[in-house]
Design an enzyme around this catalytic site. Structure first.
Site, short mmCIF file in Angstrom:
data_model
loop_
_atom_site.label_atom_id
_atom_site.label_comp_id
_atom_site.label_asym_id
_atom_site.label_seq_id
_atom_site.Cartn_x
_atom_site.Cartn_y
_atom_site.Cartn_z
N CYS A 16 0.76 -0.59 0.05
CA CYS A 16 0.10 0.17 -0.37
C CYS A 16 0.70 1.17 -0.24
O CYS A 16 0.24 2.65 -0.36
CB CYS A 16 -0.39 -0.06 1.28
SG CYS A 16 -1.74 -1.05 1.04
N HIS B 150 -3.33 7.59 1.79
CA HIS B 150 -3.95 6.18 1.32
C HIS B 150 -4.91 5.13 1.86
O HIS B 150 -5.72 5.93 2.67
CB HIS B 150 -2.67 4.35 1.87
CG HIS B 150 -2.90 3.57 1.92
ND1 HIS B 150 -3.34 3.07 0.58
CD2 HIS B 150 -3.50 3.20 2.25
CE1 HIS B 150 -3.57 2.04 0.25
NE2 HIS B 150 -3.84 1.79 1.90
N ASN C 164 -10.27 -0.43 -0.86
CA ASN C 164 -8.80 0.17 0.25
C ASN C 164 -8.22 -0.54 -1.61
O ASN C 164 -8.46 -1.59 -1.87
CB ASN C 164 -7.68 -0.87 0.95
CG ASN C 164 -7.01 -0.53 1.15
OD1 ASN C 164 -6.27 -0.10 0.30
ND2 ASN C 164 -6.28 -0.49 2.38
#
Ligand code: UT7
Length: 325
Positions: A119, A252, A282
């Site tokens: 990520c 993020h 996500n």
């Protein structure tokens, strides 16, 4: 003469299949797994995510995002002399997604490689591309985050499968006499690899080990709020800026609670946090460039704005970048 890098175009792409929490809950219920829109919204802020169909890959998504970024930058593929793709869900073991996308675009000749920092991958890739540009090794870099996390989700594990989605985002980074990217910081702590991982491997013609994403959510949450605040402060200090100088935080997009908690600790108001987690879920390395492109195309982020990117993911890896857009 100083040499810097600057974002001159953004692009993104989402697969058309948009799945609501209720639709996902109904799918899980068929396997006797209980979840609800209420739980997912309250704990994460996620309302929808996009999932690819069986024939679509992360190269497909990344190619579309890259084409849009090139168009926004007013460049053609032949102008690009570096492609870095951040992904944990590449099409193949090799060659890299970057090489495959370079072939699709017809952008021949320059360097092309993938970065695997989960990520945090986009912040890593952007920082590497910035160093290439500053060092005179590239003039126009394509930095792409693209993921098909739906391929590595265990739809029998409700603690992870409701969190992730598929998508891609891209930026074109160009050489510039003014910054641009002001500062970045990258970190990792491999001792914590076990709290977020997909440990399967291909060996002797077979998949061995667990081929699905596993996460100790509360452990990652605890680390995330700690490291994100610290790394954001690092890039602010390196560039001589203060939290009040940040026009937009583009974090993020893993969990609205982590995003807003970090902003609060930094003294950045929630209204200055770009929030796309509700619509995208996500999307790992794709989430920052997706959020960025969404805000740029909506006219929310404008030329001259100061942006703070920050992300944490498997590894653990984490990083932040501060830039004048
Ligand atoms: O992108 C990389 C970085 N990743 C992250 O930043 C993710 C970090 N972690 C998180 O965002 C959060 O920890 C989660 C969203 C993953 C989980 O939220 P939480 O508030 O930490 O919940 P929890 O894991 O402590 O679970 C609370 C309860 C448990 O039940 P009990 O033990 O209290 O009875 C879980 O079994 O919620 C249950 N639960 C669910 N219930 C309904 C877990 N998943 C679900 C679900 N639906 N999907």
């Amino acid at each position: 003469m100083s040499r810097y890098s600057r974002i001159i175009g953004t692009g993104s792409h989402l697969p058309p299949n948009k799945v609501s929490n209720d639709e996902l809950a109904a799918r899980l219920a068929r396997d006797g797994i209980e979840t609800s829109d209420e739980w997912i919204v309250e704990r994460t802020g996620i309302r929808h995510r996009h999932f690819v169909g069986a024939d679509t890959t992360s190269v497909d998504l990344g190619e579309q995002a890259a084409r849009r970024a090139l168009e926004a930058a007013g460049l053609v593929a032949q102008d690009i002399d570096l492609i870095i793709v951040a992904t944990s869900t590449p099409d193949m073991i090799f060659p890299s997604n970057a090489a495959l996308i370079q072939g699709r675009l017809g952008a021949g000749g320059g360097a092309a490689f993938d970065v695997q920092a989960v990520c945090a991958g986009f912040v890593y890739a952007l920082t590497i591309a910035d160093q290439f540009v500053r060092g005179g090794l590239a003039r126009h870099a394509l930095v792409i985050g693209t993921e098909v996390f739906s391929r590595i989700l265990d739809f029998k594990d409700r603690s992870t499968c409701v969190l992730f989605g598929d998508g891609a985002g891209a930026v074109v980074l160009a050489e510039s006499q003014t910054p641009g990217l002001l500062a970045s910081s990258l970190h990792a702590d491999g001792r914590q690899a076990g709290i977020l991982c997909t440990p399967g491997r291909v060996a002797s013609g077979e998949i061995s080990g667990h081929p699905f994403l596993k996460m100790d959510g509360p452990a990652v949450f605890k680390q995330a709020v700690h490291v994100l605040e610290n790394v954001a402060r690092e890039v602010l200090a390196k560039s001589g800026r203060k939290p009040e100088d940040v026009d937009w935080m583009v974090p993020h997009q893993a969990n609205i609670r982590i995003m807003l908690h970090t902003a609060k600790k930094l003294g950045i108001p929630a209204e200055k946090v770009v929030q796309t987690v509700a619509d995208h879920g996500n999307t790992s390395a794709a989430s920052i460039p997706l959020a960025l492109d969404t805000a740029v195309r909506a006219g929310t982020i404008r030329r001259g704005d100061t942006l703070l990117f920050e992300a944490v993911g498997g590894g653990l890896t984490w990083g932040a970048a501060l830039l004048d857009y």
